[in-house]
Scaffold this motif. Structure first.
Motif, PDB file in Angstrom:
ATOM      1  N   VAL A  72       0.800  -1.325   0.177  1.00  0.00           N
ATOM      2  CA  VAL A  72       0.030  -0.257   0.251  1.00  0.00           C
ATOM      3  C   VAL A  72       0.899   1.190   0.077  1.00  0.00           C
ATOM      4  O   VAL A  72       1.877   1.054   0.858  1.00  0.00           O
ATOM      5  CB  VAL A  72      -1.133   0.170   0.944  1.00  0.00           C
ATOM      6  N   PHE A  73       0.430   2.653  -1.227  1.00  0.00           N
ATOM      7  CA  PHE A  73       1.509   3.456  -0.636  1.00  0.00           C
ATOM      8  C   PHE A  73       0.409   4.382  -1.072  1.00  0.00           C
ATOM      9  O   PHE A  73      -1.322   4.855  -1.066  1.00  0.00           O
ATOM     10  CB  PHE A  73       2.239   3.904  -2.207  1.00  0.00           C
ATOM     11  N   GLN A  74       0.714   4.785   0.633  1.00  0.00           N
ATOM     12  CA  GLN A  74      -0.326   6.569   0.463  1.00  0.00           C
ATOM     13  C   GLN A  74       0.238   7.563   0.065  1.00  0.00           C
ATOM     14  O   GLN A  74       0.925   7.878   1.016  1.00  0.00           O
ATOM     15  CB  GLN A  74      -0.918   6.232   2.805  1.00  0.00           C
ATOM     16  N   GLY A  75      -0.802   8.504  -0.820  1.00  0.00           N
ATOM     17  CA  GLY A  75      -0.694   9.408  -0.955  1.00  0.00           C
ATOM     18  C   GLY A  75      -0.805  10.407  -0.380  1.00  0.00           C
ATOM     19  O   GLY A  75      -1.551  10.377   1.236  1.00  0.00           O
ATOM     20  N   PRO A  76      -0.924  12.019  -0.387  1.00  0.00           N
ATOM     21  CA  PRO A  76      -1.982  12.632   0.660  1.00  0.00           C
ATOM     22  C   PRO A  76      -3.469  12.466   0.829  1.00  0.00           C
ATOM     23  O   PRO A  76      -4.097  11.439  -0.068  1.00  0.00           O
ATOM     24  CB  PRO A  76      -1.969  14.001  -0.409  1.00  0.00           C
ATOM     25  N   GLN A  77      -4.500  13.289   1.952  1.00  0.00           N
ATOM     26  CA  GLN A  77      -5.529  12.581   2.368  1.00  0.00           C
ATOM     27  C   GLN A  77      -5.106  13.596   3.487  1.00  0.00           C
ATOM     28  O   GLN A  77      -4.443  14.192   4.274  1.00  0.00           O
ATOM     29  CB  GLN A  77      -5.298  10.844   3.217  1.00  0.00           C
ATOM     30  N   THR A  78      -7.395  14.047   3.558  1.00  0.00           N
ATOM     31  CA  THR A  78      -7.605  14.485   4.903  1.00  0.00           C
ATOM     32  C   THR A  78      -9.181  14.991   4.830  1.00  0.00           C
ATOM     33  O   THR A  78      -9.912  13.947   4.072  1.00  0.00           O
ATOM     34  CB  THR A  78      -7.352  16.159   4.507  1.00  0.00           C
ATOM     35  N   TYR A  79      -9.551  15.200   6.083  1.00  0.00           N
ATOM     36  CA  TYR A  79     -10.858  15.954   5.981  1.00  0.00           C
ATOM     37  C   TYR A  79     -11.060  17.038   6.057  1.00  0.00           C
ATOM     38  O   TYR A  79     -10.543  18.029   5.094  1.00  0.00           O
ATOM     39  CB  TYR A  79     -10.932  15.813   8.105  1.00  0.00           C
ATOM     40  N   ILE A  80     -12.646  16.332   4.758  1.00  0.00           N
ATOM     41  CA  ILE A  80     -13.719  17.586   3.866  1.00  0.00           C
ATOM     42  C   ILE A  80     -13.956  18.104   5.094  1.00  0.00           C
ATOM     43  O   ILE A  80     -15.267  17.601   4.640  1.00  0.00           O
ATOM     44  CB  ILE A  80     -13.646  17.352   2.584  1.00  0.00           C
ATOM     45  N   SER A  81     -14.373  19.260   5.087  1.00  0.00           N
ATOM     46  CA  SER A  81     -15.542  20.206   6.192  1.00  0.00           C
ATOM     47  C   SER A  81     -16.499  20.543   4.728  1.00  0.00           C
ATOM     48  O   SER A  81     -16.262  21.565   3.286  1.00  0.00           O
ATOM     49  CB  SER A  81     -15.540  21.184   6.626  1.00  0.00           C
ATOM     50  N   PRO A  82     -17.573  20.108   4.957  1.00  0.00           N
ATOM     51  CA  PRO A  82     -18.495  20.731   3.365  1.00  0.00           C
ATOM     52  C   PRO A  82     -18.627  22.296   3.584  1.00  0.00           C
ATOM     53  O   PRO A  82     -18.738  22.919   2.947  1.00  0.00           O
ATOM     54  CB  PRO A  82     -19.829  20.190   5.338  1.00  0.00           C
ATOM     55  N   SER A  83     -17.469  23.044   4.422  1.00  0.00           N
ATOM     56  CA  SER A  83     -18.281  24.442   4.665  1.00  0.00           C
ATOM     57  C   SER A  83     -16.849  24.885   3.246  1.00  0.00           C
ATOM     58  O   SER A  83     -17.404  26.007   3.207  1.00  0.00           O
ATOM     59  CB  SER A  83     -17.295  25.198   6.007  1.00  0.00           C
ATOM     60  N   ILE A  84     -16.503  24.253   2.704  1.00  0.00           N
ATOM     61  CA  ILE A  84     -15.732  24.704   1.499  1.00  0.00           C
ATOM     62  C   ILE A  84     -16.537  24.625   0.645  1.00  0.00           C
ATOM     63  O   ILE A  84     -15.622  24.886  -0.833  1.00  0.00           O
ATOM     64  CB  ILE A  84     -14.381  23.849   1.526  1.00  0.00           C
ATOM     65  N   TYR A  85     -17.418  23.990   0.826  1.00  0.00           N
ATOM     66  CA  TYR A  85     -18.219  23.431  -0.932  1.00  0.00           C
ATOM     67  C   TYR A  85     -19.079  24.806  -0.958  1.00  0.00           C
ATOM     68  O   TYR A  85     -19.976  25.516   0.326  1.00  0.00           O
ATOM     69  CB  TYR A  85     -18.741  21.942  -0.502  1.00  0.00           C
ATOM     70  N   THR A  86     -19.898  24.683  -2.277  1.00  0.00           N
ATOM     71  CA  THR A  86     -20.023  25.492  -2.668  1.00  0.00           C
ATOM     72  C   THR A  86     -21.489  24.967  -2.934  1.00  0.00           C
ATOM     73  O   THR A  86     -22.779  26.070  -2.431  1.00  0.00           O
ATOM     74  CB  THR A  86     -20.061  26.671  -4.091  1.00  0.00           C
ATOM     75  N   THR A  87     -21.998  23.641  -2.670  1.00  0.00           N
ATOM     76  CA  THR A  87     -22.992  23.241  -2.576  1.00  0.00           C
ATOM     77  C   THR A  87     -23.726  22.757  -1.147  1.00  0.00           C
ATOM     78  O   THR A  87     -22.103  22.182  -0.798  1.00  0.00           O
ATOM     79  CB  THR A  87     -23.583  22.108  -3.889  1.00  0.00           C
ATOM     80  N   ASN A  88     -24.761  21.892  -0.970  1.00  0.00           N
ATOM     81  CA  ASN A  88     -24.478  21.615   0.447  1.00  0.00           C
ATOM     82  C   ASN A  88     -24.598  19.670   0.569  1.00  0.00           C
ATOM     83  O   ASN A  88     -25.185  19.111  -0.313  1.00  0.00           O
ATOM     84  CB  ASN A  88     -26.227  21.164   0.808  1.00  0.00           C
ATOM     85  N   GLN A  89     -23.361  19.618   1.495  1.00  0.00           N
ATOM     86  CA  GLN A  89     -22.796  18.408   1.490  1.00  0.00           C
ATOM     87  C   GLN A  89     -22.521  18.135   2.778  1.00  0.00           C
ATOM     88  O   GLN A  89     -22.942  18.639   3.857  1.00  0.00           O
ATOM     89  CB  GLN A  89     -21.185  18.085   0.972  1.00  0.00           C
ATOM     90  N   LEU A  90     -22.678  16.690   2.850  1.00  0.00           N
ATOM     91  CA  LEU A  90     -21.979  15.980   4.287  1.00  0.00           C
ATOM     92  C   LEU A  90     -20.780  15.937   4.446  1.00  0.00           C
ATOM     93  O   LEU A  90     -19.174  16.363   3.722  1.00  0.00           O
ATOM     94  CB  LEU A  90     -22.278  14.518   4.002  1.00  0.00           C
ATOM     95  N   PRO A  91     -20.163  16.380   5.885  1.00  0.00           N
ATOM     96  CA  PRO A  91     -18.383  15.564   6.155  1.00  0.00           C
ATOM     97  C   PRO A  91     -17.801  14.510   5.063  1.00  0.00           C
ATOM     98  O   PRO A  91     -18.648  13.385   4.928  1.00  0.00           O
ATOM     99  CB  PRO A  91     -18.777  15.529   7.373  1.00  0.00           C
ATOM    100  N   THR A  92     -16.818  14.604   4.605  1.00  0.00           N
ATOM    101  CA  THR A  92     -16.290  13.401   4.343  1.00  0.00           C
ATOM    102  C   THR A  92     -14.496  12.987   4.391  1.00  0.00           C
ATOM    103  O   THR A  92     -13.743  14.359   5.279  1.00  0.00           O
ATOM    104  CB  THR A  92     -16.317  13.350   2.303  1.00  0.00           C
ATOM    105  N   TRP A  93     -13.801  12.338   3.726  1.00  0.00           N
ATOM    106  CA  TRP A  93     -12.691  12.114   4.148  1.00  0.00           C
ATOM    107  C   TRP A  93     -11.971  11.912   2.618  1.00  0.00           C
ATOM    108  O   TRP A  93     -12.047  10.587   1.970  1.00  0.00           O
ATOM    109  CB  TRP A  93     -12.236  11.163   4.699  1.00  0.00           C
ATOM    110  N   ASN A  94     -11.585  12.640   1.646  1.00  0.00           N
ATOM    111  CA  ASN A  94     -10.335  12.580   0.526  1.00  0.00           C
ATOM    112  C   ASN A  94      -8.955  11.891   0.780  1.00  0.00           C
ATOM    113  O   ASN A  94      -8.110  12.436   1.913  1.00  0.00           O
ATOM    114  CB  ASN A  94     -10.053  14.116   0.291  1.00  0.00           C
ATOM    115  N   TYR A  95      -8.969  11.473  -0.282  1.00  0.00           N
ATOM    116  CA  TYR A  95      -7.402  10.199   0.052  1.00  0.00           C
ATOM    117  C   TYR A  95      -6.852   9.874  -1.797  1.00  0.00           C
ATOM    118  O   TYR A  95      -8.001   9.857  -3.023  1.00  0.00           O
ATOM    119  CB  TYR A  95      -7.662   9.369   0.569  1.00  0.00           C
ATOM    120  N   ILE A  96      -5.384   9.886  -1.582  1.00  0.00           N
ATOM    121  CA  ILE A  96      -5.015   8.841  -2.554  1.00  0.00           C
ATOM    122  C   ILE A  96      -3.938   8.037  -2.497  1.00  0.00           C
ATOM    123  O   ILE A  96      -3.216   7.649  -1.287  1.00  0.00           O
ATOM    124  CB  ILE A  96      -4.705  10.083  -3.174  1.00  0.00           C
ATOM    125  N   ILE A  97      -4.884   6.812  -2.976  1.00  0.00           N
ATOM    126  CA  ILE A  97      -3.856   5.329  -2.655  1.00  0.00           C
ATOM    127  C   ILE A  97      -3.621   4.305  -3.734  1.00  0.00           C
ATOM    128  O   ILE A  97      -4.930   4.564  -5.023  1.00  0.00           O
ATOM    129  CB  ILE A  97      -5.241   5.319  -0.873  1.00  0.00           C
TER     130      ILE A  97
END
Length: 199
Positions: A72-97
């Protein structure tokens, strides 16, 4: 890795780029019900991945003889707050693996082992090479008995790039910038805090 398909990357060159840019890998093997997990840098020698670990590591007996392995090679990853979106979304986690599955074989020839160490050092020293490891360095010969060198023949690459691809373009861009910003800040904050506690 689990789909959905819009989070999967099927381009092997994209997936391998994770291994090239984030070479410190997680090596996973299993013997019956017992897992063995080791962390080590791996680099490409042609299409194969090559690495070295301490010869006393109990994982060694599974890093030879064509045993199956997952890396397993793990690239960048982070929590994504709905506050950064222009649309109504739920919290999530983005990553590159990236995952690589294949079989592993021991490298025993001392000259090949030394050469692989020189190649790895050159790769890791780039782009501003401040140190050159000489294959003639006498310390290399003394080190050989204490390391286990191996190569992995990769049979399958799999990439999961969760980057808010299912969102509108403005939100995709915002999530990208958040991934970049949070990785730069979190690494600095964590390392600085760790050093304050221990040194």
């Amino acid at each position: 890795m689990y789909p959905p398909k819009h989070h999967q990357d099927y381009n092997n060159e994209n997936i391998k780029s994770v291994a090239i840019n984030y070479p410190f890998a997680i090596l996973i093997s299993a013997q019956e019900t017992k897992p063995f997990v080791t962390h080590a840098p791996l680099i490409f020698h042609g299409d194969k991945l090559v690495g070295h670990i301490d010869a006393n590591n109990p994982h060694v007996h599974l890093l030879k003889g064509k045993h199956p392995i997952t890396v397993v090679f793990q690239g960048p990853q982070t929590y994504i707050s709905p506050s950064i979106y222009t649309t109504n979304q739920l919290p999530t986690w983005n990553y590159i693996i990236a995952h690589a599955t294949g079989t592993v074989e021991e490298i025993k020839d001392p000259e090949v082992i030394k050469k692989s160490m020189v190649i790895m050092t050159d790769f890791l020293e780039n782009p501003n090479q401040a140190f050159n490891l000489s294959i003639e360095d006498p310390r290399m010969d003394r080190l050989i008995p204490y390391i286990h060198c191996f190569e992995i023949e990769v049979q399958q690459w799999e990439g999961k790039f969760k980057l808010s691809q299912d969102k509108v373009p403005a939100d995709i861009e915002n999530a990208k910038q958040e991934l970049i910003k949070n990785n730069q800040k979190s690494v600095a904050d964590f390392v600085n805090g760790l050093f304050k506690k221990h040194f």
